[in-house]
Design an enzyme around this catalytic site. Structure first.
Site, short mmCIF file in Angstrom:
data_model
loop_
_atom_site.label_atom_id
_atom_site.label_comp_id
_atom_site.label_asym_id
_atom_site.label_seq_id
_atom_site.Cartn_x
_atom_site.Cartn_y
_atom_site.Cartn_z
N ASN A 1 -3.43 -10.43 17.85
CA ASN A 1 -3.37 -9.64 19.07
C ASN A 1 -4.47 -10.13 20.02
O ASN A 1 -5.25 -11.03 19.66
CB ASN A 1 -3.43 -8.13 18.80
CG ASN A 1 -4.76 -7.69 18.21
OD1 ASN A 1 -5.80 -8.29 18.48
ND2 ASN A 1 -4.73 -6.64 17.40
N ASN B 1 0.82 -1.21 0.00
CA ASN B 1 0.00 0.00 0.00
C ASN B 1 0.86 1.25 0.00
O ASN B 1 1.99 1.24 0.50
CB ASN B 1 -0.86 0.07 1.28
CG ASN B 1 -1.96 -0.97 1.30
OD1 ASN B 1 -2.40 -1.46 0.27
ND2 ASN B 1 -2.41 -1.31 2.51
N ALA B 2 0.26 2.32 -0.51
CA ALA B 2 0.79 3.66 -0.21
C ALA B 2 0.11 4.05 1.09
O ALA B 2 -1.11 4.01 1.19
CB ALA B 2 0.41 4.63 -1.31
N LYS C 1 0.31 -4.37 5.29
CA LYS C 1 0.82 -5.32 6.29
C LYS C 1 1.85 -6.25 5.66
O LYS C 1 2.86 -6.59 6.28
CB LYS C 1 -0.34 -6.13 6.88
CG LYS C 1 -1.24 -5.26 7.72
CD LYS C 1 -2.31 -6.03 8.44
CE LYS C 1 -3.35 -5.09 8.99
NZ LYS C 1 -2.83 -4.00 9.81
N ASN D 1 5.15 -4.32 4.97
CA ASN D 1 5.81 -4.05 6.25
C ASN D 1 6.53 -5.31 6.75
O ASN D 1 7.66 -5.27 7.23
CB ASN D 1 4.80 -3.60 7.30
CG ASN D 1 4.14 -2.28 6.94
OD1 ASN D 1 4.65 -1.52 6.12
ND2 ASN D 1 2.99 -2.00 7.54
N GLY E 1 2.88 -4.26 15.00
CA GLY E 1 2.54 -5.69 14.96
C GLY E 1 3.18 -6.38 13.76
O GLY E 1 3.67 -7.51 13.85
N ASP E 2 3.20 -5.68 12.63
CA ASP E 2 3.81 -6.25 11.42
C ASP E 2 5.31 -6.45 11.64
O ASP E 2 5.90 -7.44 11.20
CB ASP E 2 3.60 -5.31 10.22
CG ASP E 2 2.13 -4.96 10.01
OD1 ASP E 2 1.26 -5.73 10.44
OD2 ASP E 2 1.86 -3.88 9.43
N THR F 1 0.00 -11.23 20.75
CA THR F 1 0.62 -10.02 21.27
C THR F 1 -0.38 -9.34 22.20
O THR F 1 -1.57 -9.25 21.89
CB THR F 1 1.05 -9.07 20.13
OG1 THR F 1 -0.09 -8.79 19.31
CG2 THR F 1 2.14 -9.69 19.27
N LEU F 2 0.13 -8.87 23.35
CA LEU F 2 -0.76 -8.36 24.40
C LEU F 2 -0.55 -6.88 24.67
O LEU F 2 -0.90 -6.39 25.74
CB LEU F 2 -0.53 -9.16 25.70
CG LEU F 2 -0.67 -10.68 25.60
CD1 LEU F 2 -0.19 -11.35 26.89
CD2 LEU F 2 -2.11 -11.08 25.32
O1 RIB Z 1 -0.46 -2.62 9.94
C1 RIB Z 1 -0.28 -1.37 9.37
C2 RIB Z 1 -0.64 -1.40 7.92
O2 RIB Z 1 -2.03 -1.66 7.78
C3 RIB Z 1 -0.41 -0.11 7.18
O3 RIB Z 1 0.87 -0.06 6.60
C4 RIB Z 1 -1.56 -0.03 6.20
O4 RIB Z 1 -1.15 0.00 4.86
C5 RIB Z 1 -2.44 -1.22 6.50
O5 RIB Z 1 -2.25 -2.28 5.65
#
Ligand code: RIB
Length: 291
Positions: free
Chosen positions: A179, A10-11, A39, A42, A238-239, A205-206
């Site tokens: 989570n 994503n942008a 996600k 990332n 989280g990612d 994850t907490l």
């Molecule tokens: O977890 C964060 C991500 O969620 C962001 O980068 C956004 O693009 C969405 O996918």
């Protein structure tokens, strides 16, 4: 060994706001920036920064070539990212002064990935490799089925959470990452507690309470304490955790060590504004030793 990551690109359009929008409200943002996110992207960047090999399986529109170039610069194998006729996905992300966020997604090309695309990407994969996916793309079931048939380690980060999407792939998973809220939603939807899930490792994850790892084979349930930090922006933390966890496992670390690395990386990430572009590298994580 390598990680094949079926994931969104994503942008990310960030808007700093005094508070998250209420229904019907119009609000001026105090700052705006644009970066690489999704996600999937990332996690691919986190895996590369955590010193593991990662091949991203994804799709962009013609407007997304910059994202592929950036992933490549960050050390991600981009040969399995295809260009589709649909526009690249984007996310409108509001972040408030406490670091909380609200995200609006346009999935775009992320939903244009096909089963054939997955088979081509996984041709080179072996049982020594890992297949990772999240809930922002098409063909998740097909991808997990092909990976499982190849004997790959199959890891699902169940976000954005959809109980039906999780239930559809549960029997194919080796590791499930969620989570605490998502874990509760899954328990409500299945009527099965986390320790009874048909998945060997369940990682929850907490937030401020740390992280929980359940090994359903051994019947163990272990909690890892949180690393105290003051959050600036929790987006992508989280990612980052999942990317570091998966990279650690792919590099042969015991899961306890991979979880700790993920926690360290996630803790640094919440002190930074942005997503893929600001994910810490392994040296940052080792130097910081927070907690
Ligand atoms: O977890 C964060 C991500 O969620 C962001 O980068 C956004 O693009 C969405 O996918």
């Amino acid at each position: 060994m390598a990680v094949f990551n079926l994931g969104s690109i994503n942008a990310d359009l960030f808007y700093q706001v005094p508070h998250l929008l209420a229904p019907g409200e119009t609000l001026a943002s105090t700052d705006h920036s644009r970066g690489l996110g999704g996600k999937g992207a990332n996690m691919s960047v986190a895996i590369a920064r955590a010193a593991a090999r990662v091949a991203h399986i994804g799709a962009i529109g013609r407007d997304g070539r910059w994202a592929v170039e950036r992933l490549l610069e960050y050390g991600v194998d981009t040969r399995n990212i295809v260009e589709s006729d649909v526009a690249t996905g984007h996310a409108v992300i509001m972040v408030d002064d406490q670091g909380e966020n609200a995200i609006l997604l346009f999935p775009g090309a992320n939903r244009a990935i096909t089963e054939t695309h997955i088979s081509t990407a996984l041709e080179a994969a072996t049982e020594a490799d890992t297949f990772l996916f999240q809930n922002e793309t098409s063909v998740q079931i097909e991808g997990a089925t092909q990976a499982s048939a190849k004997g790959m380690r199959v890891v699902y980060a169940a976000a954005p959470f959809d109980a039906d999407a999780v239930k559809a792939v549960l029997p194919l998973l080796d590791i499930l990452v969620m989570n605490a809220v998502e874990a509760q939603q899954l328990t409500n939807a299945t009527g099965i507690g986390l320790t009874g899930l048909p998945v060997r490792d369940v990682v929850v994850t907490l937030g401020g309470d740390g992280c929980r790892w359940i090994n359903t084979d051994a019947g163990t349930d272990q909690t890892f304490p949180a690393i105290p930090v003051t959050p600036v922006d929790t987006t992508g933390a989280g990612d980052t955790f999942t990317g570091y966890l998966v990279a650690g496992l792919d590099r042969g670390l015991p899961i306890e060590q991979a979880i700790s690395l993920g926690q360290q990386a996630g803790a640094i990430m919440v002190t930074r504004q942005g997503t893929a572009d600001v994910i810490p590298d392994l040296k940052d994580v080792q130097d910081a030793r927070l907690g």
